[in-house]
Design an enzyme around this catalytic site. Structure first.
Site, PDB file in Angstrom:
ATOM      1  N   GLY A   1       0.801  -1.220   0.000  1.00  0.00           N
ATOM      2  CA  GLY A   1       0.000   0.000   0.000  1.00  0.00           C
ATOM      3  C   GLY A   1       0.830   1.264   0.000  1.00  0.00           C
ATOM      4  N   PRO A  60      -5.081   8.082  -3.474  1.00  0.00           N
ATOM      5  CG  PRO A  60      -7.260   7.863  -2.640  1.00  0.00           C
ATOM      6  CD  PRO A  60      -5.824   7.673  -2.255  1.00  0.00           C
ATOM      7  CG  PHE A  85      11.317   5.420  -4.258  1.00  0.00           C
ATOM      8  CD1 PHE A  85       9.962   5.341  -4.497  1.00  0.00           C
ATOM      9  CD2 PHE A  85      11.902   6.669  -4.214  1.00  0.00           C
ATOM     10  CE1 PHE A  85       9.182   6.483  -4.687  1.00  0.00           C
ATOM     11  CE2 PHE A  85      11.147   7.827  -4.405  1.00  0.00           C
ATOM     12  CZ  PHE A  85       9.773   7.732  -4.640  1.00  0.00           C
ATOM     13  CD  GLN A 124       6.041  -5.508 -51.803  1.00  0.00           C
ATOM     14  OE1 GLN A 124       5.897  -4.292 -51.683  1.00  0.00           O
ATOM     15  NE2 GLN A 124       6.541  -6.061 -52.903  1.00  0.00           N
ATOM     16  CG  LEU A 152      -5.315 -11.354 -35.488  1.00  0.00           C
ATOM     17  CD1 LEU A 152      -3.809 -11.144 -35.603  1.00  0.00           C
ATOM     18  CD2 LEU A 152      -5.645 -11.645 -34.026  1.00  0.00           C
ATOM     19  CD  GLU A 159       5.001  -1.301  -9.680  1.00  0.00           C
ATOM     20  OE1 GLU A 159       5.374  -0.412  -8.912  1.00  0.00           O
ATOM     21  OE2 GLU A 159       4.422  -2.329  -9.290  1.00  0.00           O
ATOM     22  CB  THR A 193       3.440   7.560 -15.799  1.00  0.00           C
ATOM     23  OG1 THR A 193       4.208   8.704 -15.376  1.00  0.00           O
ATOM     24  CG2 THR A 193       2.255   7.371 -14.854  1.00  0.00           C
TER      25      THR A 193
END
Length: 389
Positions: A135, A139, A241, A284, A343, A368, A370
């Site tokens: 933790g 917020p 950290f 290609q 796809l 972890e 940005t």
């Protein structure tokens, strides 16, 4: 049509791994193939974290992989990275569980805890019998943990903790929470059993990423813990950290697993899907997309392996971890998105993995640290000027 060996390992990177490392990687790959791939579509669609496989992960040695003693496997940094690679090829949410459990919660106890704390928690966590959470984020204090408002004050022979945490992985199923709070002596870590009165964890739902994982809000209302709940070896933000850097290191490898799986799905599809009378792999533009993916995956794996060797040698520094996290995650997102285009319309169906990986990686990109935070870390390293504020 046969897929050549170059399609899977263009630069022959397997030759850079020892026999033990290859065996371990293949063991984890088999586990992912047997237990995660057949089920991940349902888990993801239904937003279910499969708690039942946690003990299996413990038996395999996936929990606290890189930690030594107290029932932990004691494997190398490269071996931990290879496990992260294979797990995230299955799904980011499952790799995230291993990261939260091992790199964050267990690392905090192993690095900063007393012998009693280590003996109490680490063996059960390594076995998958106990689950931990970490933790730190709040917020209103995401990228800036120094502005956290959660407090811990001394009260008689113990501590009283008040505050809130957000985006905390596993909190609603955890047995123990590592809670970071502001005290009169600075930021300290506390081990808080989640059954303690005043501790409430609420899953954040619905989510568009990391659906086969759990992230929570935590409320801490007059949570009382004894004096021995404090982690004595951690003082200030250097404690959390150091744990974050363990998790960031795993992400460097894991992101390439997601990228590799997206590429392999696109390649297989392109070789089978026929349009205008021939496989789309013969066009290609499709080949250009596949080649770009191979180039970036191979480079990303070289970055991960080099940093892993440095970590095992004790020479890796946090600024270099930021390099790997920034590069490999944003590269992996680009690969997953590009794979989805091969796809076509089928790419939005959950039957295929690239769009799921792309969505998950948006979460990985954010936690972890940005992109922006890692850019500033690297910028400070190369200019000597901190530009965080």
């Amino acid at each position: 049509m046969r897929v050549t060996e170059l399609a899977m390992d263009y630069l022959g990177l397997d030759a850079l791994l020892s026999a033990e490392e290859l065996t371990w990687r293949d063991t984890v790959r088999t586990f992912v193939g047997d237990r995660i791939r057949p089920n991940i579509k349902d888990w993801y669609e239904k937003a279910v974290f499969p708690v039942e496989i946690v003990p299996e992960m413990g038996r395999l040695g996936l929990l606290g992989t890189h930690l030594r003693g107290y029932g932990c496997p004691g494997r190398s940094a490269v071996q931990y990275g290879l496990a992260a690679l294979e797990l995230e090829a299955g799904d980011s949410g499952l790799r995230t569980f291993v990261s939260v459990q091992g790199s964050l919660a267990m690392s905090a106890i192993a690095k900063f805890g007393t012998e009693e704390q280590k003996e109490r928690w680490l063996p059960g966590m390594a076995a998958g019998e106990l689950i931990g959470c970490f933790g730190l984020t709040e917020p209103e204090a995401g990228s800036d943990p120094a502005s956290m408002t959660t407090t811990a004050r001394k009260d008689g022979g113990g501590w009283v903790i008040n505050g809130a945490k957000r985006w905390i992985g596993l909190a609603s199923i955890a047995d123990i929470a590592v809670i970071w709070a502001r005290t009169e002596d600075g930021i300290r870590g506390f081990l808080v059993p989640t059954g303690t009165p005043g501790f409430t964890a609420t899953p954040i739902e619905p989510k568009l990423a990391m659906r086969a994982s759990i992230q929570c809000d935590i409320a801490l209302a007059d949570v009382r813990v004894p004096a021995e709940a404090i982690l004595p070896g951690a003082a200030g933000l250097s404690g959390p950290f150091s744990c974050l850097n363990e998790a960031r290191y795993g992400i460097i490898w894991g992101a390439m697993g997601a990228a590799r799986d997206a590429y392999e799905a696109a390649l297989a599809y392109a070789l089978e899907r026929r349009q205008f009378g021939k496989p789309i792999a013969s066009f290609q533009l499709t080949q250009e997309k596949l080649v770009d993916m191979v180039l970036e995956i191979q480079k990303g794996l070289l970055v991960a392996l080099h940093l892993g060797r440095m970590k095992d040698a004790g020479t890796l520094i946090p600024e270099q971890i930021s390099f790997g996290k920034l590069n490999n995650v944003r590269t992996a997102i680009s690969i997953a998105r590009q794979a989805r285009t091969i796809l076509g319309g089928n790419g939005v169906a959950l039957e295929y993995s690239p769009m799921r990986h792309a969505s998950n990686l948006e979460g990985v990109r954010t936690y972890e640290g940005t992109d922006e935070i890692h850019i500033l870390i690297i910028g400070r390293a190369i200019t000597g000027i901190a530009a965080f504020s």
